[in-house]
Design an enzyme around this catalytic site. Sequence first.
Site, PDB file in Angstrom:
ATOM      1  N   LYS A 118     161.325 -64.128   7.671  1.00 50.73           N
ATOM      2  CA  LYS A 118     162.384 -64.536   8.570  1.00 50.73           C
ATOM      3  C   LYS A 118     163.217 -65.652   7.944  1.00 50.73           C
ATOM      4  O   LYS A 118     164.437 -65.642   7.996  1.00 50.73           O
ATOM      5  CB  LYS A 118     161.733 -65.023   9.859  1.00 50.73           C
ATOM      6  CG  LYS A 118     162.693 -65.319  10.956  1.00 50.73           C
ATOM      7  CD  LYS A 118     161.943 -65.811  12.161  1.00 50.73           C
ATOM      8  CE  LYS A 118     162.864 -65.916  13.340  1.00 50.73           C
ATOM      9  NZ  LYS A 118     162.602 -64.911  14.346  1.00 50.73           N
ATOM     10  N   LYS A 147     159.191 -61.273  -0.678  1.00 53.42           N
ATOM     11  CA  LYS A 147     158.399 -60.893   0.485  1.00 53.42           C
ATOM     12  C   LYS A 147     159.269 -60.941   1.739  1.00 53.42           C
ATOM     13  O   LYS A 147     160.100 -61.853   1.891  1.00 53.42           O
ATOM     14  CB  LYS A 147     157.257 -61.912   0.593  1.00 53.42           C
ATOM     15  CG  LYS A 147     156.383 -61.798   1.803  1.00 53.42           C
ATOM     16  CD  LYS A 147     155.245 -62.815   1.716  1.00 53.42           C
ATOM     17  CE  LYS A 147     154.494 -62.873   3.032  1.00 53.42           C
ATOM     18  NZ  LYS A 147     153.322 -63.729   2.984  1.00 53.42           N
ATOM     19  N   LYS A 149     154.558 -77.215  -1.502  1.00 49.27           N
ATOM     20  CA  LYS A 149     155.228 -77.955  -0.430  1.00 49.27           C
ATOM     21  C   LYS A 149     155.780 -79.285  -0.945  1.00 49.27           C
ATOM     22  O   LYS A 149     156.843 -79.731  -0.523  1.00 49.27           O
ATOM     23  CB  LYS A 149     154.270 -78.218   0.737  1.00 49.27           C
ATOM     24  CG  LYS A 149     154.084 -77.028   1.635  1.00 49.27           C
ATOM     25  CD  LYS A 149     155.292 -76.813   2.520  1.00 49.27           C
ATOM     26  CE  LYS A 149     155.121 -75.544   3.340  1.00 49.27           C
ATOM     27  NZ  LYS A 149     156.363 -75.078   3.939  1.00 49.27           N
TER      28      LYS A 149
END
Length: 324
Positions: A195, A192, A112
């Site tokens: 969305k 993977k 992150k």
Amino acid sequence: MRRRVFSGARPTGNQHLGNYLGAIQNYVKLQDEYQAIYCIVDIHALISLEDTGLLQGNIHNMTLDWLAAGLDPEKSILFVQSHVPEVMELHTLLSMVTPLSWLLRVPTFKEKVKVQPQNVNYGLVGYPVLMTADIVLYKAELVPVGEDQLPHLELAREIVRRFNNIFGDTFPEPQAKLTSLPLVLGLDGKEKMSKQLGNDIELALSEEETVARIMTAVTDPARRYRNDPGHPEICNIFRLHKYFNPSGTDDLANQCRSAKIGCVDCKQLLAGEINSTLRPFRQRRAELADNPKYVTEVLADGAERARRIARETLGEVKQNMGLL
Ligand code: TRP
């Protein structure tokens, strides 16, 4: 008392095939054997402050998908994280026994920091502590998750051990329960299904939309012409066939290798398999969508039931920590 299972999922909105095969089907199975608690983690979603305006709609759509897929509010507790604010209290209390060094070495945190260097906030560091609070607030023993969550779960166990050492036995050590399915790849056949990456197939698509979506999928790149032989072992469409029609795949692999079937026909077949598998789900989802009040009621009832357990645990925690 039946053993407790807890899992959380971020409110990403309409669920896709990866969510369905990787998580939701597993949730549905577990609710018969355990006391299952499933949580939509809206507070966790705030770590990247994008699109908070979409949050309520996403929670609604996700709940619709869960219910239509067979999560049963009579059997399981379904609720939204922020509706049980006790989790934030427990998060603060657990943060006192969590060395910062443990949190700084969590792989998702390091990732992150790379992805959003302009917004390395305090909540990001505490993400796994909040996740631990989610689980142990309900004294859950089993946590169905994907492999990517294993470092978080290991940390949760370390926090629990430390807490129990200092303040006496309070929480069981939660165990990960991995799904047996390998990762479901997206339409690009590389990453993977997600969305965010835009490579997903939403469960709630119409049958026509499903066909159109699958037609965009990448297949075997070596197969440029209809008569080129295919390599099913590297083709993501073939992999998806295995989920939806496991008994028919040997035959299909042979037809692909000998170029008897082309990619377009193979995709049509897959879309047909997916559409027939999802037909009952889609019908039920449409019925539920006509009754938005029902979804609100399910979540309110879930929060109330969750809160009863949460209050009890928190009382015990405060007692053990000397706050009462
Ligand atoms: N971190 C999990 C994810 O990104 C979501 C999550 C939050 C969770 N709290 C949890 C998963 C508790 C299992 C248990 O997928």
